[in-house]
Design an enzyme around this catalytic site. Structure first.
Site, PDB file in Angstrom:
ATOM      1  NE  ARG A   1      -2.454   0.412   3.673  1.00  0.00           N
ATOM      2  CZ  ARG A   1      -2.548   0.644   4.691  1.00  0.00           C
ATOM      3  NH1 ARG A   1      -4.530   0.227   4.201  1.00  0.00           N
ATOM      4  NH2 ARG A   1      -3.026   0.434   5.396  1.00  0.00           N
TER       5      ARG A   1
ATOM      6  CB  THR B   1      -2.363   7.515  -2.656  1.00  0.00           C
ATOM      7  OG1 THR B   1      -1.536   5.968  -2.879  1.00  0.00           O
ATOM      8  CG2 THR B   1      -2.052   8.230  -3.180  1.00  0.00           C
TER       9      THR B   1
ATOM     10  CG  ASP C   1       2.869  -3.241   8.797  1.00  0.00           C
ATOM     11  OD1 ASP C   1       2.910  -4.210   8.392  1.00  0.00           O
ATOM     12  OD2 ASP C   1       2.393  -1.417   8.143  1.00  0.00           O
TER      13      ASP C   1
ATOM     14  CG  ASP D   1       6.879  -2.751   9.747  1.00  0.00           C
ATOM     15  OD1 ASP D   1       7.224  -3.916   9.044  1.00  0.00           O
ATOM     16  OD2 ASP D   1       6.047  -1.939   9.922  1.00  0.00           O
TER      17      ASP D   1
HETATM   18  C1  PRP Z   1      -1.099  -4.767   4.295  1.00  0.00           C
HETATM   19  C2  PRP Z   1      -1.906  -6.093   4.578  1.00  0.00           C
HETATM   20  C3  PRP Z   1      -1.889  -6.023   3.271  1.00  0.00           C
HETATM   21  C4  PRP Z   1      -2.758  -4.663   2.808  1.00  0.00           C
HETATM   22  C5  PRP Z   1      -4.440  -4.387   3.453  1.00  0.00           C
HETATM   23  O1  PRP Z   1       0.463  -4.829   3.215  1.00  0.00           O
HETATM   24  O2  PRP Z   1      -0.898  -7.186   4.367  1.00  0.00           O
HETATM   25  O3  PRP Z   1      -2.051  -6.277   1.302  1.00  0.00           O
HETATM   26  O4  PRP Z   1      -1.397  -3.735   3.794  1.00  0.00           O
HETATM   27  O5  PRP Z   1      -4.442  -3.144   3.401  1.00  0.00           O
HETATM   28  P1  PRP Z   1      -5.901  -2.479   2.320  1.00  0.00           P
HETATM   29  O6  PRP Z   1      -7.107  -3.534   2.977  1.00  0.00           O
HETATM   30  O7  PRP Z   1      -5.950  -1.278   3.062  1.00  0.00           O
HETATM   31  O8  PRP Z   1      -5.385  -2.748   0.771  1.00  0.00           O
HETATM   32  P2  PRP Z   1       1.030  -3.997   3.090  1.00  0.00           P
HETATM   33  O9  PRP Z   1       0.664  -2.725   2.169  1.00  0.00           O
HETATM   34  O10 PRP Z   1       1.588  -3.322   4.559  1.00  0.00           O
HETATM   35  O11 PRP Z   1       2.621  -4.681   2.907  1.00  0.00           O
HETATM   36  P3  PRP Z   1       3.148  -5.655   3.255  1.00  0.00           P
HETATM   37  O12 PRP Z   1       3.062  -6.986   3.489  1.00  0.00           O
HETATM   38  O13 PRP Z   1       4.724  -5.678   2.404  1.00  0.00           O
HETATM   39  O14 PRP Z   1       3.747  -5.064   5.133  1.00  0.00           O
HETATM   40  N1  URA Z   2      -2.398  -3.388   7.056  1.00  0.00           N
HETATM   41  C1  URA Z   2      -1.882  -4.043   8.303  1.00  0.00           C
HETATM   42  O1  URA Z   2      -0.961  -4.239   8.394  1.00  0.00           O
HETATM   43  N2  URA Z   2      -2.889  -3.474   9.143  1.00  0.00           N
HETATM   44  C2  URA Z   2      -3.813  -2.982   8.826  1.00  0.00           C
HETATM   45  O2  URA Z   2      -3.991  -2.379  10.001  1.00  0.00           O
HETATM   46  C3  URA Z   2      -4.056  -2.047   7.729  1.00  0.00           C
HETATM   47  C4  URA Z   2      -3.279  -2.414   6.401  1.00  0.00           C
END
Ligand code: PRP
Ligand code: URA
Length: 209
Positions: free
Chosen positions: A103, A107, A199, A202
Site C-alpha cells: 500500500r 494514497t 502492521d 512488520d
Molecule cells: C498490508 C496487508 C494488506 C494490505 C491491506 O500490506 O497485508 O496487503 O496492507 O490494506 P488495504 O486493504 O488497505 O489494501 P502492506 O501494504 O502493509 O504490505 P506488506 O505486507 O508488505 O507489509
Molecule cells: N495493513 C496492516 O498490516 N494493518 C492494518 O491495520 C491495515 C493495513
C-alpha cells in the site's frame, strides 16, 4: 455483508487475542499465525468436493474419500506469507502462487511488484491469503489480477477485516466469499484497522522501527 463468513472457533479467538497483543514478539507472532491458519483452513475448506474410493485396512476393504478439488493458495506479499505454512499443512497437495502488493502510505492505493501463478487457474479453487482487509484496495486488486489470469472460483481469507474493506471487496467482486476471524470497528486516518493488530507484515518480520 452477505459474502462475509466469520470464523469464531474458540481456539481461533484465543489465538487472535495473542496476535493483537502488542507484547507478542515476532517469533511468537509467526508461530501463532501458522497454527491459526491451520485452524482457519478447516472452516474455509468445509465445502471441498470429495470422491469416494476404496481403501484396504489391515483387516478388510472399506470406503474412503479423496479430495477432488485442485487448490491453489495465493498469499499477497508480504504478510500473506504468514498464512501459507498452516494452510499447506492441511492441504499438502495445494499449489502456491504469489502476488506482490504494497500500500502506498500516502494514497493507501495498492502498488503491484510481483506476480507468479501456477497454471490451470481456471480449473482450481483459488484461496487468496492476506491477514488484513483494511480499505480493501489490495484484496480487490489481487482478485482482479487472478480473474484476468483465468481464475473463476476465488475465496479470500483474512484474520481481521474492517467494514470498509468488506464493502469494497464485496462491491468489486460480489462472487468472492470473504472469510475472516474478526470484523473490527473501523479504519483510522492512516488506514489502519481499529482495534486491529497493527502492521501485520512488520510484526511478522520484525521490520518496525
Ligand atoms: C498490508 C496487508 C494488506 C494490505 C491491506 O500490506 O497485508 O496487503 O496492507 O490494506 P488495504 O486493504 O488497505 O489494501 P502492506 O501494504 O502493509 O504490505 P506488506 O505486507 O508488505 O507489509
Ligand atoms: N495493513 C496492516 O498490516 N494493518 C492494518 O491495520 C491495515 C493495513
Amino acid at each position: 455483508m452477505r459474502n462475509l463468513i466469520i470464523i469464531d472457533h474458540p481456539l481461533v479467538k484465543r489465538d487472535l487475542t495473542l496476535l493483537r497483543d502488542r507484547r507478542t514478539p515476532s517469533n511468537l507472532f509467526r508461530a501463532i499465525l501458522r497454527r491459526m491458519a491451520s485452524l482457519m483452513a478447516y472452516s474455509v475448506t468445509a465445502d471441498l468436493r470429495v470422491q469416494q474410493i476404496s481403501v484396504t485396512t489391515p483387516l478388510e476393504r472399506t470406503r474412503g474419500y479423496t479430495v477432488t478439488d485442485s487448490i491453489i493458495l495465493v498469499p499477497i506479499l508480504r504478510a500473506g506469507l504468514g498464512l501459507v505454512g498452516g494452510f499447506v499443512e492441511v492441504l499438502p497437495d495445494a499449489r502456491v502462487g504469489h502476488i506482490g502488493l504494497y500500500r502506498d502510505e500516502e494514497t493507501l492505493t495498492p502498488v503491484d511488484y510481483y506476480l507468479k501463478l501456477p497454471e490451470r487457474l481456471n480449473k482450481a479453487l483459488v484461496i487468496l491469503l492476506d491477514p488484513m482487509l483494511a480499505t480493501g484496495g489490495s484484496a480487490a486488486a489481487a482478485v482482479t489480477f487472478l480473474k484476468k489470469k483465468g481464475a473463476r472460483k476465488i475465496l479470500f481469507v483474512s484474520l481481521v477485516a474492517a467494514p470498509e474493506g468488506v464493502r469494497t471487496l464485496s462491491k468489486a467482486h460480489p462472487d468472492v466469499k470473504i472469510y475472516t476471524c474478526a470484523l473490527d470497528r473501523q479504519l483510522n486516518s492512516r488506514g489502519y484497522i481499529l482495534p486491529g493488530l497493527g502492521d501485520a507484515g512488520d510484526r511478522m518480520f520484525g521490520t518496525a522501527e
